[in-house]
Design a protein around this motif. Structure first.
Motif, PDB file in Angstrom:
ATOM      1  N   LEU A  70     -21.677 -61.615  32.447  1.00  0.00           N
ATOM      2  CA  LEU A  70     -19.973 -60.596  33.434  1.00  0.00           C
ATOM      3  C   LEU A  70     -20.782 -59.256  33.612  1.00  0.00           C
ATOM      4  O   LEU A  70     -19.527 -59.643  34.484  1.00  0.00           O
ATOM      5  N   TYR A  73     -19.816 -61.467  36.999  1.00  0.00           N
ATOM      6  CA  TYR A  73     -18.227 -61.399  37.094  1.00  0.00           C
ATOM      7  C   TYR A  73     -17.746 -60.099  37.935  1.00  0.00           C
ATOM      8  O   TYR A  73     -17.110 -60.443  38.870  1.00  0.00           O
ATOM      9  N   THR A  74     -18.041 -59.312  36.996  1.00  0.00           N
ATOM     10  CA  THR A  74     -18.045 -58.596  37.776  1.00  0.00           C
ATOM     11  C   THR A  74     -18.394 -57.553  39.511  1.00  0.00           C
ATOM     12  O   THR A  74     -17.375 -56.684  40.398  1.00  0.00           O
ATOM     13  N   ILE A 196     -13.490 -57.282  32.148  1.00  0.00           N
ATOM     14  CA  ILE A 196     -14.275 -56.337  33.641  1.00  0.00           C
ATOM     15  C   ILE A 196     -13.158 -55.338  34.256  1.00  0.00           C
ATOM     16  O   ILE A 196     -13.608 -55.051  35.085  1.00  0.00           O
ATOM     17  N   THR A 224     -23.768 -55.364  30.534  1.00  0.00           N
ATOM     18  CA  THR A 224     -23.279 -55.651  31.809  1.00  0.00           C
ATOM     19  C   THR A 224     -23.073 -54.865  32.742  1.00  0.00           C
ATOM     20  O   THR A 224     -23.779 -55.068  34.035  1.00  0.00           O
ATOM     21  N   SER A 228     -25.187 -55.462  35.799  1.00  0.00           N
ATOM     22  CA  SER A 228     -24.771 -55.197  37.355  1.00  0.00           C
ATOM     23  C   SER A 228     -25.469 -54.979  38.212  1.00  0.00           C
ATOM     24  O   SER A 228     -26.088 -53.888  38.465  1.00  0.00           O
TER      25      SER A 228
END
Length: 354
Positions: A70, A73-74, A196, A224, A228
């Motif tokens: 995640l 993806y973020t 997200i 997440t 990130s």
């Protein structure tokens, strides 16, 4: 225009499905950060066909994404799709589930306006009938109140600085994710995109306020943010929201807080704040229209009921999240003063004039 896989690395979605994540919920493996980065780059670039894309989304759903995936993806979303515009202030970022609510009133607009009137700037963001539920969200309440929502990103930032409350519209600040609307609708179930997109943080706020059904999801969201490399959030406050939205549920509510390093959780009981109502007492027939009517009446001091209490408590949480008050009791007092003084109604007028 569709891109060819030669513009990417070695992991087209079909190969990821076959060799990594598509073998079923018990035997599927997690993607590495590099694989997840490439996968979402391909998705935002329009590379996979719809059938492969749907299969990949479903495979991610049945195996459950971890925080590393995640976070990757973020990061791709923030790098390749999100357009940011920072207001001069540092608002609380409110990214409730974009697919909205269908049974109970939305209090985030009223809460955000009240918090703004009390000195806590607030940013909300959403799309328009986002799959899968395609129900009412922030945008639709604001539309009903006569407040402009289809703003450029810079206009959204200016709105925050001029009024204390601002709205960012997904097609403007997150266009590549918005472009996935049709495929998401055809999929028929939620995917990791639903998670997200709420973390897009178009105002680059340092505090995120969100909601969860289960505490494990709050932990995953906080992890997440930690994973990130493109999100710079110092604090996260999340609670068990009504219908998964960022509206406090009546009764016992679990709250989770993350300070950038550690996650803590505790319970609050709305009755301890003098609020005697149940979830069904906050239900409405037409969510957008009635939420707007309720919001306007509360801010105009024409209602002093369970809806007024709910708006005040949610405003208090926004103040508390930004550390503008020491606790929820202080926040509630500030929220009620902002309403009683007419300051909250004045912010609503400013938003309509913006």
């Amino acid at each position: 225009m569709t891109k060819t896989s030669q513009e990417y690395g070695e992991w087209p979605l079909k190969r990821l499905m076959t060799e990594v994540c598509g073998s079923g919920p018990k035997s599927a493996e997690d993607l590495t950060r590099e694989q997840a980065l490439e996968a979402f780059q391909r998705i935002l670039g329009g590379e996979p066909d719809d059938l492969t894309l749907g299969g990949f989304w479903l495979a991610n759903r049945w195996k459950h994404n971890n925080a590393e995936e995640l976070g990757a993806y973020t990061d791709v979303m923030r790098e390749e799709s999100v357009v940011t515009a920072e207001p001069d202030c540092d608002p609380v970022d409110c990214g409730a589930n974009y697919d909205g609510k269908g049974r109970s009133a939305i209090f985030g607009v009223g809460a955000g306006v009240v918090a703004a009137a009390a000195g806590t700037p607030v940013v909300a963001h959403s799309g328009d009938r986002v799959p899968t539920q395609k129900q009412d969200a922030y945008k639709h309440v604001l539309d009903e109140l006569g407040i402009r929502t289809e703003l450029s990103v810079q206009e959204s930032a200016d709105m925050v600085d001029e009024t204390g409350f601002g709205f960012y519209y997904q097609p403007e600040f997150n266009p590549k994710v918005h472009a996935l609307w049709e495929q998401r609708d055809q999929l028929g179930v939620r995917s990791f995109v639903n998670t997200i997109e709420t973390l897009a943080n178009p105002a680059n706020a340092s505090v995120h306020l969100g909601s969860f059904y289960h505490l494990a999801f709050a932990k995953k969201v906080c992890d997440t943010f930690a994973e990130s490399r493109e999100s710079d959030v110092d604090k996260v406050v999340m609670f068990q929201g009504m219908e998964g939205y960022d509206d406090i549920r009546p009764g016992y509510t679990k709250v989770a807080e993350w300070d950038g390093e550690e996650l803590s959780d505790y319970e609050i009981e709305t009755a301890n704040f003098g609020m005697d109502f149940e979830g069904e007492d906050l239900e409405v027939e037409n969510v957008a229209e009635e939420s707007a009517t309720i919001t306007e009446a509360v801010l105009a001091r024409e209602r002093d009921d369970q809806f007024a209490d709910a708006i005040a408590l949610n405003a208090a949480f926004r103040m508390y999240a930004r550390d503008d008050v020491s606790d929820l009791d202080e926040g509630l007092a500030a929220a009620r003063e902002a309403i009683e003084s007419g300051d909250a109604a004045a912010v609503l007028d400013d938003l309509r004039d913006f």
